[in-house]
Design an enzyme around this catalytic site. Sequence first.
Site, PDB file in Angstrom:
ATOM      1  N   THR A 118       1.254  -0.857  -0.633  1.00 17.98           N
ATOM      2  CA  THR A 118      -0.498   0.126  -0.237  1.00 17.98           C
ATOM      3  C   THR A 118       0.937   1.577  -0.463  1.00 17.98           C
ATOM      4  O   THR A 118       2.006   1.266   0.573  1.00 17.98           O
ATOM      5  CB  THR A 118      -1.021  -0.173   1.160  1.00 17.98           C
ATOM      6  OG1 THR A 118      -1.817  -1.014   1.142  1.00 17.98           O
ATOM      7  CG2 THR A 118      -2.131   1.362   1.193  1.00 17.98           C
ATOM      8  N   ASP A 148      -8.004  -9.580   2.006  1.00 17.09           N
ATOM      9  CA  ASP A 148      -8.856  -7.898   3.320  1.00 17.09           C
ATOM     10  C   ASP A 148     -10.383  -8.435   3.611  1.00 17.09           C
ATOM     11  O   ASP A 148     -10.992  -8.249   4.366  1.00 17.09           O
ATOM     12  CB  ASP A 148      -8.418  -7.213   2.305  1.00 17.09           C
ATOM     13  CG  ASP A 148      -7.252  -6.621   3.273  1.00 17.09           C
ATOM     14  OD1 ASP A 148      -6.785  -6.929   3.825  1.00 17.09           O
ATOM     15  OD2 ASP A 148      -7.453  -5.466   2.403  1.00 17.09           O
TER      16      ASP A 148
HETATM   17  O1  DON Z   1      -6.913  -2.360   1.896  1.00 14.14           O
HETATM   18  C1  DON Z   1      -6.746  -2.629   3.568  1.00 14.14           C
HETATM   19  O2  DON Z   1      -6.200  -2.172   4.314  1.00 14.14           O
HETATM   20  C2  DON Z   1      -4.768  -3.357   3.001  1.00 14.14           C
HETATM   21  N1  DON Z   1      -4.665  -4.179   2.053  1.00 14.14           N
HETATM   22  C3  DON Z   1      -3.473  -2.156   2.816  1.00 14.14           C
HETATM   23  C4  DON Z   1      -2.491  -3.253   2.859  1.00 14.14           C
HETATM   24  C5  DON Z   1      -1.522  -2.073   3.178  1.00 14.14           C
HETATM   25  O3  DON Z   1      -1.630  -0.982   3.489  1.00 14.14           O
HETATM   26  C6  DON Z   1       0.246  -3.139   3.287  1.00 14.14           C
HETATM   27  N2  DON Z   1       1.143  -2.161   3.558  1.00 14.14           N
HETATM   28  N3  DON Z   1       1.611  -2.043   3.778  1.00 14.14           N
END
Ligand code: DON
Length: 564
Positions: A375, A417
Amino acid sequence: MKNILAIVGLLSLMACKSTIEEVSRGVIAEEAMVVAAHPLAAEVGLKILEKGGNAIDAAIATQLALAVVYPGAGNIGGGGFMVSRMANGEITALDYREKAPLKGSKNMYLDADGNAIPSASRRGHLASGVPGTVAGHAAAFDKYGSLPWAELVQPAIDLAAKGWALTPAEARGLNSNREAFLEFNTIRPDFFIAPENQPWAEGDTVKNQELASTLARIRDLGKDGFYKGITADLIVAEMERGNGIISLEDLASYEAIWRKPIQGNYKNYEFISMPPPSSGGIALAQMLHAVEDLPLKESGFHSMESIHAMVEAERRAYADRATHLGDADFYDVPLNHLLSKTYSQERMMSFDLNKASKSEDIKAGIFEVAESMETTHLSVVDAQGNAVSVTTTLNGGMGSKVFVGGAGFLLNNEMDDFSIKPGFPNMFGLVGGEANAIAPGKRMLSSMTPTILTKNGELFMVVGTPGGSTIITSVFQTILNVIEFDMGMQEAVNAPRFHHQWLPDVVRFERDGFDSLTLAQLRNIGHNMQPSGNMGRVDAILVLPDGKLEGGADLRGEDAARGF
Ligand code: DON
């Protein structure tokens, strides 16, 4: 504590290569600014702003550049959220989250005995949701774009075709994923595989001609350059070679959705954030509401009292997240209840100043009335005062590890998720149930919290971060660092963070960032304090009282603020 902050300040001085004056306030710009996870991407955004493009143009171009130079999280094979506030006060939230393929089903990651198979939701072809990023860019551009679309895509094409020099972190990222790339790909992604015994090093030039060609189709055909024709065929061929389930129909029917942002107020500040399928905006609102009447400022930054109160607010919000939050198009999210200030304040009535609550005693709220239903973050403000807050993701670093053969980009592993089985933790330890169960076409619950704050009706802050489940608490703490603890933007971003997510019942804190006396006090009142590595990479912009912009580019990464 002072020593630790001094070390953090010194690190930021080294990371930003700025003057001491700049570090204490972060990079300052007179009119416009981009803060993003990679200097080359921030520079692409800056050039768009210098050409007269608006914040939306710059956000699109920066994201596409990140898809090239920051492949661990920047993407066209993933999804994201964009929260914007135009200079005329118009606010929007754009949802381009991935969704479950039409062939997806509730129990698709369970074995014959009903046991969860988390490896399948995390790596390989079956882990991918239908990507949303390009549809999001196209939708944002149709509504607000000002420069020609091709000019926003071209810088990314140039980076991919001419090559870019690896930063130390990028070189490490590619090297550490070498085995996974070889294991999970049906066609060897040679552009990212260093020769045997000769790992990538800082400064090596990497090119990705396949990605340049995919981006050229997007430049020429817009959304259809991804969701139809050659790119769509390549995605589906990849799925067929790797037993994945994304179909041409999934791609052709993907739409980004404009949603009503979450809005609320904290003292005389208003926050604007992302609604479901993100949990971010709701949980942030709940946590801010829970602490609004508490004397955080008087207790002091990182005092036992302020950490304890904030942890208890975090615990209660995450308990609700696990039960009540999911894609509101598929599940009745009790939005009004969760967002009521009274509700969050009542939940804090069980908060004992001298004792940690136990997560087993904190359940999600019960509502009598059902309601209808790696992310990366970047923050942009343009010279007109339009503001954009974007968080976009492949989920895990390098997503599913699967490149679309011939198309040069990575697919996400966002299916993890979802709650693949009630109560079974995802890769961030988050649990869920029916609200976030898999269904065809449903969007998986996110924690991404792209947020904008105003003060007395004027733009005040643009903020967000990656970090999985720690996203919401990092945004919460960064906001309070500025509003309650009088920090500037860079200082607020640098400040060490802690995190509680209800389950597991532990408070994680950034190792070396907290003094031992405070940790002992917190343990004494019953908190299970556990040291952890870095949390998040917050990239944020603060509007200073004189109207200038202060960037906060997280020293935990290679993030950069650029402006004029
Ligand atoms: O949408 C979400 O909450 C997760 N897929 C975010 C993943 C994330 O932040 C990984 N990075 N550090």
